[in-house]
Design a protein around this motif. Structure first.
Motif, mmCIF file in Angstrom:
data_model
loop_
_atom_site.group_PDB
_atom_site.id
_atom_site.type_symbol
_atom_site.label_atom_id
_atom_site.label_comp_id
_atom_site.label_asym_id
_atom_site.label_seq_id
_atom_site.Cartn_x
_atom_site.Cartn_y
_atom_site.Cartn_z
ATOM 1 N N THR A 37 1.471 -1.234 0.547
ATOM 2 C CA THR A 37 -0.050 0.238 0.076
ATOM 3 C C THR A 37 1.043 1.186 0.286
ATOM 4 O O THR A 37 0.730 1.953 -0.532
ATOM 5 C CB THR A 37 -0.637 -0.209 1.413
ATOM 6 O OG1 THR A 37 -1.616 -1.458 0.970
ATOM 7 C CG2 THR A 37 -1.763 0.944 0.679
ATOM 8 N N PHE A 38 1.831 1.468 0.571
ATOM 9 C CA PHE A 38 2.817 2.321 1.082
ATOM 10 C C PHE A 38 4.003 2.640 0.133
ATOM 11 O O PHE A 38 4.601 4.047 -0.156
ATOM 12 C CB PHE A 38 3.452 2.372 2.315
ATOM 13 C CG PHE A 38 1.962 2.384 3.582
ATOM 14 C CD1 PHE A 38 1.774 3.659 3.937
ATOM 15 C CD2 PHE A 38 2.168 1.477 3.744
ATOM 16 C CE1 PHE A 38 -0.068 3.812 4.726
ATOM 17 C CE2 PHE A 38 0.977 1.492 4.909
ATOM 18 C CZ PHE A 38 0.312 2.441 5.207
ATOM 19 N N PHE A 39 4.018 1.992 -0.932
ATOM 20 C CA PHE A 39 5.398 1.898 -2.250
ATOM 21 C C PHE A 39 4.724 1.927 -2.927
ATOM 22 O O PHE A 39 5.650 2.557 -4.057
ATOM 23 C CB PHE A 39 6.443 0.574 -1.185
ATOM 24 C CG PHE A 39 7.022 0.653 0.162
ATOM 25 C CD1 PHE A 39 7.248 1.682 0.565
ATOM 26 C CD2 PHE A 39 6.920 -0.442 0.691
ATOM 27 C CE1 PHE A 39 8.165 1.906 1.460
ATOM 28 C CE2 PHE A 39 7.343 -0.425 1.789
ATOM 29 C CZ PHE A 39 8.148 0.453 2.146
ATOM 30 N N VAL A 82 -4.961 12.465 -8.799
ATOM 31 C CA VAL A 82 -5.969 11.557 -7.601
ATOM 32 C C VAL A 82 -4.814 11.306 -6.353
ATOM 33 O O VAL A 82 -5.669 9.971 -5.389
ATOM 34 C CB VAL A 82 -6.638 10.533 -8.120
ATOM 35 C CG1 VAL A 82 -7.374 11.178 -9.047
ATOM 36 C CG2 VAL A 82 -6.349 9.350 -8.719
ATOM 37 N N ARG A 83 -4.023 11.440 -6.063
ATOM 38 C CA ARG A 83 -2.695 10.424 -5.287
ATOM 39 C C ARG A 83 -3.564 10.642 -3.388
ATOM 40 O O ARG A 83 -3.793 9.944 -3.030
ATOM 41 C CB ARG A 83 -1.973 10.907 -5.000
ATOM 42 C CG ARG A 83 -0.348 10.045 -4.552
ATOM 43 C CD ARG A 83 1.074 10.436 -4.812
ATOM 44 N NE ARG A 83 0.897 9.659 -5.992
ATOM 45 C CZ ARG A 83 2.097 10.586 -7.359
ATOM 46 N NH1 ARG A 83 2.830 11.587 -6.606
ATOM 47 N NH2 ARG A 83 2.492 10.001 -8.127
ATOM 48 N N ALA A 84 -3.812 11.667 -3.270
ATOM 49 C CA ALA A 84 -4.389 11.921 -2.156
ATOM 50 C C ALA A 84 -5.449 11.263 -1.538
ATOM 51 O O ALA A 84 -5.500 10.591 -0.825
ATOM 52 C CB ALA A 84 -4.059 13.535 -1.888
ATOM 53 N N VAL A 108 -5.369 3.201 2.948
ATOM 54 C CA VAL A 108 -4.729 3.316 3.959
ATOM 55 C C VAL A 108 -6.508 2.671 5.158
ATOM 56 O O VAL A 108 -5.956 1.830 5.587
ATOM 57 C CB VAL A 108 -4.422 4.417 4.565
ATOM 58 C CG1 VAL A 108 -4.063 4.969 5.526
ATOM 59 C CG2 VAL A 108 -2.885 4.843 4.177
ATOM 60 N N SER A 109 -7.257 3.116 4.590
ATOM 61 C CA SER A 109 -8.194 3.420 5.027
ATOM 62 C C SER A 109 -8.299 0.909 4.941
ATOM 63 O O SER A 109 -8.575 0.515 6.312
ATOM 64 C CB SER A 109 -9.391 3.956 5.064
ATOM 65 O OG SER A 109 -9.219 5.686 5.498
ATOM 66 N N LEU A 110 -8.943 1.084 3.927
ATOM 67 C CA LEU A 110 -8.910 -0.222 3.476
ATOM 68 C C LEU A 110 -7.561 -1.297 4.223
ATOM 69 O O LEU A 110 -8.705 -2.481 4.708
ATOM 70 C CB LEU A 110 -9.298 -0.685 2.050
ATOM 71 C CG LEU A 110 -10.461 0.143 1.216
ATOM 72 C CD1 LEU A 110 -9.578 -0.259 0.200
ATOM 73 C CD2 LEU A 110 -11.439 -1.131 1.780
ATOM 74 N N ASN A 111 -6.464 -0.295 4.356
ATOM 75 C CA ASN A 111 -5.748 -1.675 4.688
ATOM 76 C C ASN A 111 -5.870 -2.073 6.568
ATOM 77 O O ASN A 111 -5.613 -2.935 6.972
ATOM 78 C CB ASN A 111 -4.257 -1.089 5.004
ATOM 79 C CG ASN A 111 -3.172 -1.796 5.647
ATOM 80 O OD1 ASN A 111 -3.061 -1.590 6.355
ATOM 81 N ND2 ASN A 111 -2.489 -2.764 4.269
ATOM 82 N N ARG A 112 -6.179 -0.325 6.727
ATOM 83 C CA ARG A 112 -6.903 -1.051 8.398
ATOM 84 C C ARG A 112 -7.481 -2.153 8.543
ATOM 85 O O ARG A 112 -7.348 -2.296 9.928
ATOM 86 C CB ARG A 112 -6.859 0.803 8.528
ATOM 87 C CG ARG A 112 -5.905 1.827 8.730
ATOM 88 C CD ARG A 112 -4.435 1.118 9.395
ATOM 89 N NE ARG A 112 -3.674 2.022 9.412
ATOM 90 C CZ ARG A 112 -1.898 1.927 9.808
ATOM 91 N NH1 ARG A 112 -1.911 0.516 10.102
ATOM 92 N NH2 ARG A 112 -1.236 2.977 9.746
#
Length: 103
Positions: free
Chosen positions: A21-23, A33-35, A42-46
């Motif tokens: 997700t972060f890389f 649309v990056r932000a 990140v929300s889905l990852n959590r």
């Protein structure tokens, strides 16, 4: 024993989907649309991380340790195939040029 089990679980947590997700996504998403894309990712990852942690012990109780890890490995394999087939290669491509790829 339990130390080995915890070490194996820690290893799989290190190589799970969250690091991708972060890389990978910041390189892939266009600047406009990056932000928003990272916020959603990140929300889905959590949510997925929480769900997998909550479901881990019940899965071991319902199946077995081996079957639980085998099913997790199967999901990781399917995820890797999806990435290989559907996502573009970003090596050597400038971030600004990624917008052209998705038009």
């Amino acid at each position: 024993g339990m130390e080995t089990f915890q070490a194996v679980k820690f290893f799989f947590r290190l190589i799970q989907f969250s690091t991708k997700t972060f890389f990978f996504l910041p390189e892939l998403l266009p600047l406009r649309v990056r932000a928003s894309g990272m916020r959603i990712a990140v929300s889905l990852n959590r949510i997925v991380s929480f769900t997998s942690e909550v479901a881990f012990l019940p899965l071991i109780s319902a199946l077995s340790v081996g079957a639980t890890y085998a099913s997790l490995c199967l999901f990781m394999l399917l995820y890797a195939i999806f990435i290989y087939v559907y996502l573009p290669e970003t090596k050597g491509i400038q971030l600004e040029r990624m917008q052209e790829i998705f038009k």
